[in-house]
Design an enzyme around this catalytic site. Structure first.
Site, PDB file in Angstrom:
ATOM      1  NE  ARG A  70      -0.268   0.297   4.985  1.00  0.00           N
ATOM      2  CZ  ARG A  70       0.676   1.120   5.440  1.00  0.00           C
ATOM      3  NH1 ARG A  70       1.026   2.182   4.724  1.00  0.00           N
ATOM      4  NH2 ARG A  70       1.273   0.907   6.588  1.00  0.00           N
ATOM      5  N   GLY A  72       1.969   4.998   1.648  1.00  0.00           N
ATOM      6  CA  GLY A  72       2.145   5.480   3.008  1.00  0.00           C
ATOM      7  C   GLY A  72       3.315   4.855   3.739  1.00  0.00           C
ATOM      8  CD  GLN A  73       7.194   6.822   5.325  1.00  0.00           C
ATOM      9  OE1 GLN A  73       7.879   6.037   5.993  1.00  0.00           O
ATOM     10  NE2 GLN A  73       7.678   7.459   4.264  1.00  0.00           N
ATOM     11  CB  THR A  75      -0.094   2.588  10.344  1.00  0.00           C
ATOM     12  OG1 THR A  75      -1.047   3.072  11.312  1.00  0.00           O
ATOM     13  CG2 THR A  75      -0.690   1.383   9.632  1.00  0.00           C
ATOM     14  CB  SER A 137      -3.922   5.537   9.403  1.00  0.00           C
ATOM     15  OG  SER A 137      -3.481   6.071  10.637  1.00  0.00           O
ATOM     16  CG  LEU A 151     -11.103   3.393   6.471  1.00  0.00           C
ATOM     17  CD1 LEU A 151     -11.432   3.395   7.970  1.00  0.00           C
ATOM     18  CD2 LEU A 151     -12.074   4.303   5.743  1.00  0.00           C
ATOM     19  CB  CYS A 168       1.287   8.298   9.064  1.00  0.00           C
ATOM     20  SG  CYS A 168      -0.169   7.318   9.519  1.00  0.00           S
TER      21      CYS A 168
END
Length: 214
Positions: A70, A72-73, A75, A137, A151, A168
């Site tokens: 995915r 993003g960073q 989580t 997130s 999400l 994140c």
């Protein structure tokens, strides 16, 4: 557009297995297959997105870390966090990725508002926030014109594992959950509310929630 939206309540379920199912579903679905939303919780783990940097994993300790596809960073996922995986045909819906991000954010904003909580998205930092604390997130992937991942909404959970990372990718970002802001919050109610909001913003009528994969 598909005539229906299938919404599945999968309970607490292993991350790796769910991820593999998402990829298979997206790779093999046809233009006639209905869009789906999977509502679930994961056992404790950290997931690191494609652009994830190792320095944002401060002290994962005994919590597993999985590298995923995915955006993003890093989580954290854990019990009491409501995850919604949104598997929709963007081309058929006539929307782009930015539109889908807006759908996810607004669905969360409306859901928490039903519980007396004022929240908002940020144009420069995807997700949903309450008084500068992050409550949800987002992370998506698109393949063959279809989305997967989705999400994670903090409902009633242990937030301390977030202290082991820069959530994140933001150093010092504070996380919050719905229960801390409204003691009346329940996961079961929030699940129904979020499913309704996602369906509405995607242009569907409220879906019946199915238990499990069948």
């Amino acid at each position: 557009m598909a005539l229906e939206l299938i919404c599945r309540d999968l309970g607490v379920i292993d991350y790796q297995d769910t991820w593999e199912r998402m990829k298979t579903f997206t790779q093999t679905r046809t233009k006639e297959d209905a869009d789906e939303i999977w509502l679930l919780e994961h056992p404790a783990l950290f997931t690191q997105g494609q652009a994830g940097k190792a320095e944002h994993l401060l002290a994962p300790g005994d919590i597993p870390v999985i590298q995923v596809d995915r955006g993003g960073q890093v989580t954290y996922h854990g019990p009491g966090q409501l995850v919604a995986y949104v598997l929709v045909d963007l081309k058929r819906l006539g929307i782009g990725v930015r539109d889908l991000v807006t759908v996810l954010e607004q669905s969360v904003v409306n859901t928490v508002k039903m519980n007396g909580i004022d929240a908002y998205p940020k144009p420069d930092a995807p997700g949903v926030y309450v008084a500068e604390q992050k409550i949800a997130s987002l992370g998506l992937r698109v393949r063959r014109g279809c989305s997967f991942h989705g999400l994670a909404l903090n409902v009633d959970m242990d937030l301390t594992p977030f202290q082991r990372i820069n959530p994140c990718g933001y150093q010092g970002l504070q996380m919050v959950d719905m229960k801390r802001l409204n003691q009346e919050t329940t996961l079961s109610n929030t699940k129904r509310q979020l499913a309704s909001q996602l369906a509405e913003h995607l242009g569907y009528t409220y879906p019946a929630i199915q238990q499990g994969w069948n």
